[in-house]
Enzyme design. Structure first.
Site, PDB file in Angstrom:
ATOM      1  N   THR A 124       0.840  -1.207   0.000  1.00  0.00           N
ATOM      2  CA  THR A 124       0.000   0.000   0.000  1.00  0.00           C
ATOM      3  C   THR A 124       0.873   1.255   0.000  1.00  0.00           C
ATOM      4  O   THR A 124       0.499   2.273  -0.577  1.00  0.00           O
ATOM      5  CB  THR A 124      -0.959   0.010   1.207  1.00  0.00           C
ATOM      6  OG1 THR A 124      -0.200  -0.161   2.406  1.00  0.00           O
ATOM      7  CG2 THR A 124      -1.998  -1.082   1.103  1.00  0.00           C
ATOM      8  N   GLU A 147       1.619  12.284   1.242  1.00  0.00           N
ATOM      9  CA  GLU A 147       1.813  13.478   0.427  1.00  0.00           C
ATOM     10  C   GLU A 147       3.199  13.634  -0.178  1.00  0.00           C
ATOM     11  O   GLU A 147       3.377  14.323  -1.178  1.00  0.00           O
ATOM     12  CB  GLU A 147       1.454  14.718   1.262  1.00  0.00           C
ATOM     13  CG  GLU A 147      -0.045  14.877   1.358  1.00  0.00           C
ATOM     14  CD  GLU A 147      -0.503  15.629   2.601  1.00  0.00           C
ATOM     15  OE1 GLU A 147      -0.823  16.800   2.470  1.00  0.00           O
ATOM     16  OE2 GLU A 147      -0.532  15.032   3.694  1.00  0.00           O
TER      17      GLU A 147
HETATM   18 MO1  MOS Z   1      -4.349  16.169   2.661  1.00  0.00          MO
HETATM   19  S1  MOS Z   1      -4.086  17.788   1.412  1.00  0.00           S
HETATM   20  O1  MOS Z   1      -4.000  16.871   4.145  1.00  0.00           O
HETATM   21  O2  MOS Z   1      -5.847  15.507   2.605  1.00  0.00           O
END
Ligand code: MOS
Length: 816
Positions: free
Chosen positions: A705, A776
Site C-alpha cells: 500500500t 503526500e
Molecule cells: Mo491532505 S491535502 O492533508 O488531505
C-alpha cells in the site's frame, strides 16, 4: 497514563517516569519489552504482520460492490433527492426567483432559497463560530444566507424531489435573476490590491518569515538565480464526488452519511453549526473514493443538506455533480512565486528570498504555506519569505496534497537546477553541498533523516552516473531526451486520537477508531498494527472505522492517518495488557500469581515471566478462567513533534502544523525523484519515459500500500507538471473546463512503469512505531523533476505549470 508509554527516548526521564508510574500504578513500561534502545515494535517476534505486503483487507468488498460509499445508503425510509442550483455569475446580487415552472414539475417537494431555508445555529463568519466549528472550516462563508453572490458556482437554491431526475428537471426550470457586477478573477487582475496577511490575528496565511539578512546576502552573493514561477489552479478531482445523506432521526438527532476524510471533525463541525450536542450528530464514512484534501474540511453542501432535510422532514441525499466539484470543495490556488537564490561559486546557498502571490476568497486569507518548505529544505543562513494575497471572486482554496510543499518545490527545485547548471555542478551534487544537517528553520536536530541515502539509491536505480552533464545533446530519433531530479520532503504533523481494542477469549479482536480510509489502505495497515499489538493474526482482527460513534480521532489528512491511528491502537492494546496482567498476578490459578507486574511481559498474546518465559499463559486461558468472553482496552495515541511535550504535561501545540516546536526534534520525511523525458520538439509534447522515486518515511507498515501511495503521489505531481489546470475566465471569473473531459488528469498511458523504493529508516521520536506518513511526500518535487528533465533535454526552462505543449513550443522558439 498510557501516553507515557508511547515513546520516551530520554533515558533519565524514562527512568523517572517509570519510577513514578510504578509507585502509583503498575509498572506499565515493564509490561512490554520496551527499553530505551528499541521500541515494542522493534522487538522482532512482535512485528509479524507489520511490514508485510498484505493485500487490502477491504479489497473483496470493493471489487464485489459490497463496499458502500456515502451516496449509496439508499435504505432510508422516505429518502428524497436534492439538487443544488448554482450561480453562473461570480459577483452580484439575487434580485428574484421565478419558481412557477419548477414547482409544476412532477415530484417536487420543496424549493429552498435564502428566503426560506432554515438558518444554521452559527456560521464561521464570527470568531466564536469559527472556534466552535474547529479546524475543519476552511471557507467561513455560508451560502444561502443572503442575496449576495461572491463566486460562480455559489448555491442559490436547492430543489428537493422524490427522484434525482425530478429534482434535476425542476432545477433546470428554476429561473434566478442576478444583477451582475464585474468580478476579480485572480491575482493577475491588476485592479485588485495585493496585501500581506501577516499580522492579522486570524489569518490562515503567514505574512513574512525571516532569518539573517537575505537581501544583503543576495546582493553580495557571487552566484545568483532569480526566477518567477506560476502554478495553475488545480482541482483534486477524486473519482468519488462529494455526497451527503442527512437523516434526522429525531428533532435533535442527526445521522449523516458524508464523503469526508474525517468523521470526528465533521461531527464536531456539524454539531456546532446546527447547535446540537456533539454526540447527537453521527457521521458515517465507511469508504471514500479519494480525497486529496478536498474532503478534509467541512464545505457548505454538507450543512445545506442537513438544513434541507430538516426543512422537508425527510432523509435527503445530495451528490455534487462533477462540474459542482470544481466550485464546492476548494482547490489548489493559482499562484506565482518569485525566488532569488544567492550562492558561493561552490554552490553553497547564502541567501534565499521568496515571494508568493495567490488568489484567495473574499472572506478568508487562506494560502498554501510554501515558505515552511522554502525555509527548511536546504542549509541557508539568510532567508526571507513573504506571502501576498489577492481577494478574487472565487471560493476559498484549500489543502491539496502537500499544500505549500508541492508548488513550493517546483520553484525551489527548478532554481536549484539552474544554479547547478550555472556553476557546472551535478544536480545531485549541489543538493549534497546544501544538505541541512539540522533543521535550518529551528536549529533543531532531525528526528531522523535519510535524504542522502535517497539520493544515492535513486541515482543508482536510475543510472544517473551515465548522465551527460550538458543539456540538449541527447536524442532518440526525433525526440530530445533529458534527465532531471528533485528533492521531496513532507513534515510529520502533530496529531492525536483515541482507539478501542476488544479482545475476545476465542482469539479474535475488534479494533475501533473513527478513522477514514481514503482508499489508500488505512483498513489494512491498522489491521496489521492491531494484529501485532494483540499477538494475533491479521485475519483475526476486524478493524472498524468511519463512524463518529467510534473513538474520536483526527482526519486522514496531512499524512497523519497511519501514524495517529497506529499510535492510538498501540496505546489501547497496552491498556488491555495492563488489565490482563493485573488479572493474572492476582489470580491464584494463574502461573503468574503473585508475580510483580513489572516482571511480566507479553509476547504474541502470551503473558509470561521475563526471567522465565516458560512460566506464563495465553490470554485466552486467563480470560476463560475469569469468565470473561472479552476485554477492552482504550487508549489515546499521540504522534508527531509535539508528542514529548504533550507527554510531559505541557500544552499541545496550538495548530496541527506547528510540528517541531515542542519536541526538540524536527520531524520530516524525505525523498528524491529521478525522471527521464522525451520531448517532441515539433509538437511540444513531453512524455515521461523513466521514473524513480525513493522515499524515507520511517517505518513502512505495508510495502504494497505504501508503494501505491508513492505511485499515486508522483502521478498526481506529473499531472500538475504536464496537464492539470483549471482555467478561470479572466472577465467572468468562471471556470471554463470544469469537467473530467477538459480538466486532464494523467491516465495509464501518460505514466511509465515507475520504480519506487523505501529507505529502511527507524525513527525513535515520532511514535511507538516510527511511522512518518507517506500520503503526500511523493507529489513534492515531482513537477520540478519533470521540468529539470525538460531543461536537460531542450536547454529551455519552463517556469509555468502545467508545462503543456503550447508552452514547450513557445520555449523551443526562444534562443537557448
Ligand atoms: Mo491532505 S491535502 O492533508 O488531505
Amino acid at each position: 497514563m498510557n501516553d507515557l508509554l508511547l515513546k520516551s527516548r530520554n533515558k533519565q526521564r524514562q527512568q523517572r517516569l517509570r519510577h513514578e508510574v510504578s509507585r502509583l500504578y503498575l509498572s506499565l513500561t515493564d509490561l512490554i519489552p520496551m527499553d530505551t534502545e528499541s521500541t515494542f515494535f522493534e522487538n522482532p517476534p512482535q512485528t509479524v504482520a507489520v511490514g508485510q505486503p498484505l493485500s487490502r483487507v477491504d479489497g473483496r468488498a470493493k471489487v464485489t460492490g459490497a463496499a458502500k460509499y456515502s451516496a449509496e445508503y439508499n435504505h432510508l425510509p422516505g429518502m428524497v433527492h436534492a439538487v443544488i442550483k448554482t450561480s453562473d455569475v461570480a459577483k452580484g446580487r439575487v434580485t428574484g426567483f421565478d419558481l412557477s415552472a419548477a414547482q409544476r414539475e412532477p415530484g417536487v417537494l420543496a424549493i429552498l432559497t435564502h428566503q426560506n431555508l432554515p438558518k444554521p445555529a452559527l456560521t464561521a463568519e464570527t470568531k466564536e463560530g469559527k472556534e466552535a466549528i474547529g479546524y475543519s472550516v476552511q471557507m467561513t462563508f455560508m451560502p444561502l444566507q443572503s442575496d449576495q453572490i461572491f463566486y460562480a458556482g455559489q448555491p442559490v437554491a436547492i430543489v428537493v424531489a422524490d427522484t434525482l431526475e425530478h429534482a434535476q428537471q425542476a432545477a433546470a426550470k428554476l429561473r434566478v435573476s442576478i444583477a451582475a457586477e464585474a468580478p476579480i478573477a485572480s491575482y493577475q487582475d491588476t485592479k485588485a490590491p495585493r496585501y500581506n496577511p501577516g499580522g492579522k490575528p486570524d489569518a490562515d496565511a503567514e505574512g513574512t518569515k525571516r532569518r539573517g539578512k537575505a537581501a544583503e546576502a543576495f546582493a553580495a552573493a557571487p552566484a545568483q538565480v532569480t526566477a518567477t514561477y506560476s502554478h495553475a489552479t488545480n482541482h483534486h478531482s477524486p473519482m468519488e464526488p462529494s455526497a451527503t445523506i442527512a437523516h434526522w432521526e429525531a428533532a435533535d438527532r442527526l445521522t449523516v452519511y458524508d464523503a469526508t476524510q474525517g468523521v470526528s471533525w465533521q461531527q464536531r463541525a456539524l454539531s456546532a453549526i446546527l447547535g446540537l450536542p456533539q454526540d447527537q450528530v453521527r457521521v458515517i464514512t465507511k469508504y471514500l473514493g479519494g480525497g486529496f484534501g478536498c474532503k478534509g474540511p467541512i464545505w457548505p453542501h454538507s450543512v445545506l443538506t442537513a438544513l434541507t432535510a430538516k426543512a422537508v422532514g425527510r432523509p435527503v441525499k445530495l451528490v455534487l455533480t462533477r462540474p459542482q466539484m470544481f466550485t464546492s470543495v476548494g482547490h489548489r490556488e493559482d499562484q506565482e512565486q518569485t525566488l532569488r537564490l544567492g550562492a558561493t561559486k561552490q554552490g553553497k546557498l547564502l541567501a534565499l528570498l521568496h515571494e508568493k502571490t495567490s488568489t484567495t476568497s473574499p472572506w478568508d486569507d487562506y494560502a498554501e504555506t510554501n515558505s515552511k518548505f522554502m525555509g527548511m529544505l536546504y542549509q541557508c543562513p539568510n532567508f526571507e519569505a513573504t506571502t501576498k494575497l489577492v481577494k478574487g471572486n472565487v471560493m476559498t482554496p484549500t489543502w491539496m496534497r502537500a499544500p505549500g510543499e508541492a508548488p513550493g518545490s517546483f520553484a525551489l527545485e527548478s532554481s536549484m537546477d539552474d544554479l547547478a547548471y550555472q556553476l557546472g555542478l551535478d544536480p545531485v551534487q549541489i543538493r549534497l553541498v546544501n544538505h541541512a544537517d539540522k533543521d535550518p528553520a529551528t536549529g533543531q536536530p532531525w528526528s531522523s533523516k535519510s535524504l542522502k541515502q535517497c539520493y544515492q539509491r535513486g541515482a543508482e536505480l536510475f543510472g544517473w552516473s551515465k548522465r551527460n552533464p550538458k543539456n540538449g545533446l541527447t536524442r532518440d530519433g526525433k525526440y530530445l531526451v533529458g534527465w532531471g531530479m528533485a528533492t521531496a520532503t513532507y513534515p510529520v504533523n502533530d496529531s492525536q486520537g483515541n482507539a478501542r481494542v476488544r479482545l475476545f477469549a476465542d482469539g479474535h479482536a475488534v479494533v475501533q477508531v473513527a478513522a477514514t480510509d481514503l482508499g489508500t489502505g488505512t483498513y489494512t495497515v491498522i489491521t496489521q498494527v492491531a494484529a501485532d499489538c494483540l499477538g494475533i493474526a491479521p485475519d483475526k482482527v476486524r478493524f472498524e472505522l468511519g463512524d463518529s460513534a467510534l473513538p474520536t480521532t483526527n482526519i486522514s489528512g496531512g499524512s497523519m492517518g497511519a501514524g495517529t491511528f497506529a499510535s492510538s491502537v498501540y496505546t489501547a492494546a497496552q491498556d488491555l495488557w495492563q488489565k490482563l496482567t493485573k488479572m493474572a498476578v492476582t489470580d491464584a490459578k494463574s502461573p503468574l500469581f503473585r508475580a510483580k507486574p513489572a516482571e511480566v511481559e507479553v509476547v504474541k498474546g502470551r503473558l509470561q515471566l521475563k526471567a522465565n518465559p516458560a512460566k506464563g499463559e495465553d490470554f485466552a486461558a486467563l480470560m476463560k478462567r475469569g469468565s470473561l468472553t472479552d476485554l477492552e482496552g482504550f487508549g489515546q495515541g499521540k504522534y508527531g513533534a509535539g508528542y514529548e511535550a504533550a507527554q510531559s504535561g505541557a500544552p499541545a501545540p496550538a495548530k496541527p502544523d506547528d510540528a517541531g516546536k515542542e519536541s526538540g526534534h524536527a520531524m520530516y520525511s524525505f525523498g528524491a525523484h529521478f525522471c527521464e523525458v522525451r520531448v517532441d520538439p515539433e509538437l511540444g509534447t513531453v512524455r515521461i519515459t523513466k521514473w524513480v522515486s525513493v522515499v524515507a518515511g520511517g517505518r513502512i507498515l505495508n510495502p504494497k500500500t505504501a508503494r501505491s501511495q508513492v505511485l499515486g503521489g508522483a502521478t498526481m505531481g506529473i499531472g500538475a507538471a504536464l496537464m492539470e489546470q483549471t482555467v478561470r475566465d479572466p472577465n467572468l471569473a468562471r471556470y471554463t473546463n470544469a469537467s473530467l473531459a477538459d480538466y486532464h488528469v494523467p491516465v495509464n498511458a501518460d505514466i511509465p512503469d515507475m520504480t519506487v523504493e523505501f529507505i529502511d529508516e527507524h525513527d525513535p521520536y515520532i511514535n511507538a512505531l516510527g511511522v512518518k506518513g507517506i500520503g503526500e511526500i511523493a507529489i513534492v518535487g515531482t513537477a520540478a523533476a519533470v521540468g529539470n528533465a525538460i531543461f536537460h533535454a531542450t536547454g529551455r526552462r519552463l517556469r509555468s505549470l502545467p508545462m503543456t505543449p503550447d508552452k514547450v513550443l513557445e520555449a523551443m522558439r526562444q534562443p537557448v
